[in-house]
Motif scaffolding. Sequence first.
Motif, short mmCIF file in Angstrom:
data_model
loop_
_atom_site.label_atom_id
_atom_site.label_comp_id
_atom_site.label_asym_id
_atom_site.label_seq_id
_atom_site.Cartn_x
_atom_site.Cartn_y
_atom_site.Cartn_z
N ILE A 137 0.94 -1.25 -0.01
CA ILE A 137 0.02 0.14 0.04
C ILE A 137 0.85 1.28 0.09
N MET A 138 1.93 1.29 0.70
CA MET A 138 3.00 2.46 0.74
C MET A 138 4.33 2.11 0.79
N ALA A 139 5.00 2.07 -0.41
CA ALA A 139 6.28 1.80 -0.39
C ALA A 139 7.31 2.32 0.31
N PRO A 140 8.48 1.27 0.77
CA PRO A 140 9.45 1.54 1.66
C PRO A 140 9.84 3.00 1.81
N MET A 141 9.95 3.55 2.80
CA MET A 141 10.51 5.12 2.77
C MET A 141 11.09 5.50 4.24
N ALA A 142 11.61 6.47 4.39
CA ALA A 142 12.10 6.71 5.83
C ALA A 142 11.25 7.90 5.89
N MET A 143 10.94 8.12 7.36
CA MET A 143 10.11 9.12 7.93
C MET A 143 10.38 9.18 9.48
N THR A 144 9.82 10.42 9.85
CA THR A 144 9.85 10.73 11.38
C THR A 144 9.07 9.74 12.06
N LEU A 145 9.17 9.82 13.24
CA LEU A 145 8.27 8.96 14.35
C LEU A 145 7.03 9.47 14.20
N ALA A 146 6.83 10.82 14.15
CA ALA A 146 5.26 11.61 14.16
C ALA A 146 4.68 11.13 12.65
#
Length: 225
Positions: A137-146
């Motif tokens: 559904i959502m491809a792998p990515m880096a993001m913040t905890l929030a």
Amino acid sequence: MILLAIDTASALCAACVYDSVARKVFGRAVLDLGKGHAEHLIGVVHDAMAQADVDFSALERIAVAVGPGSFTGVRVGVSAARGFAMALKIPAVGVTTLEAVAAEARETFGARNVMAVLDGGRGEIHAAVYDEAGREIMAPMAMTLADAARMALKHSALLAGSAAAAVAKEAGPEPRVGPERATTDIRIYAELGAAKQPGEKPKPLYLREADAKPQAGFVLPRIRS
């Protein structure tokens, strides 16, 4: 189909021989190393093959964990998988740690949306979301905890992976937490690898730059001839 699966993307150095028809692992070997995958991987593969009592000539596919995970570990595993595949003239396929973690969560808790979340260091969360059938559904990515917490709530997803507890705490009481490991059983990599259609050669999945970088002050000038 007889398949060799390799996982060196985390602290584990793991390999197994899997029969996709019998849906059974015939041989496995796992070391919890932290570091040193390059020195131990061939021995781990040898032990798994010996336990399965099969020769390399019996292998029909290689599956390998491509990350995200340890930069060095991922490179070691992918290089070995591609080397085995080239030497044996068989296909190699890549399996991400995120899809493997999500698959373990579905196996444990039943079919549902799963958000696999791994601690990427530097305050980053490496994440991907999969539906009840394992479709992305959502491809792998880096993001913040929030941001990870917001995505978990948006998709009503079960959280799984090494950052699951942290994301759940940020999101509040709603998300349920599944397995909280940085990787999963090598059998799951084998099962996912057996189900994939071979295509491009596996390559590392990096969601951020490596920590180690050249020090500009020690770079030697190029000598022109």
